[in-house]
Scaffold this active site. Sequence first.
Site: not given
Length: 374
Positions: A73, A151, A179, A199, A237, A324
């Site tokens: 995201t 996806n 994906q 991701s 960090t 969704c």
Amino acid sequence: MKRLIYADNAATTQLDIEAFEAMKPYLLQEYGNASQPYSFARQPKKAIQEARETIASCIGALPEEIYFTSGGTESDNWAIKGAAFCSHDHRATITTAFEHHAVLHACEAIELLGYPVAYMWPDGNGIVSPEILEHYITDNTLLVSVMFANNEIGSIQPIKELCRLAHSHGALFHTDAVQAIGHVNIDVNELGVDMLSASAHKFNGAKGVGFLYIRKGTPITPYADGGAQEHGLRAGTENVAGIVSMATALRVNIERLNVNQEHVISLERMLLSNINRSGIHYIRNGGGHTLPGIISLSFDGKDGESILHRMDLMGICISTGSACDSRDTEISHVLRAIRIPENLAKGTIRISLGKHNTTDDVEAIVSALKKILL
Ligand code: PLP
């Protein structure tokens, strides 16, 4: 106890044991802040640099082109907003109507700030061809953003060709490969992309960590202002343990890419041929060129939500194509974009198989579908 059958690998994946072992020391012993100058920071700093090199080598990038983020995201938001905010004359962004909401909502956000966005519609098989992009692109286009693979329906896009067309008009190209990465071969130079989102939890790494590949020289504004981390472009960090898990999981998946692909493709074939033999009538969404293991099926006149809940009662995790997210019972924007009739869209489920699934899982899924649908 009922055995859990996890067939929702497009939602998230099981953490790889090697990735888990690799991240452990950075949670327990080597917890130093990598930005500090003392020697206790040396090992975390080294681990971050090694992870950057590992990830870069998995996708054909330079280490300094990998920017760690909190996941897909954030990477998508950064690519869309960071490119737009660099364009003082508000040149246009082009994306597709069936992107993940991380891209769609980022596009809506820049539209509200006066940056124009156009949304391309895929064809009925969920493909955005260069011919479709030709209708939208002009020499005033700033960025084209098209996902590597969808996806919900798994359809793989002709990224290399789309990217070439974007570049011929002087536009940048971003792909959301969340994906696909770790499941199919991806080389950023072979594709030619300027930015690519990933991701970790979609390829057996930890949740809450990802990266954005940014080709050297790509104009982009910082995502977060603060410290000097990530070459001063993404302050905060570093999530050292998460980053280490991500690099390990990606390396492990890439090393076994062919084996994993063959395994998942054979499970997918078995699933479809068992369903065919069962007499269940269905339509497979996404055309012929899909990511291994992502199987979107529509059952005429049935209710995807209730199939999901009945499968859940039998210990099987799948998802629907009609929502969704878990709170939204509308037909998904993806199924709308490929123009599935409502009676089929409502009866859509997504089964997504991964490297940990077995033939026993497939048999259990088909037997559950038979109980529910026949
Ligand atoms: N892009 C795509 C195509 C996805 O499937 C997802 C997650 O489902 C995301 C972006 C968001 O990724 P993350 O969960 O890491 O924020």
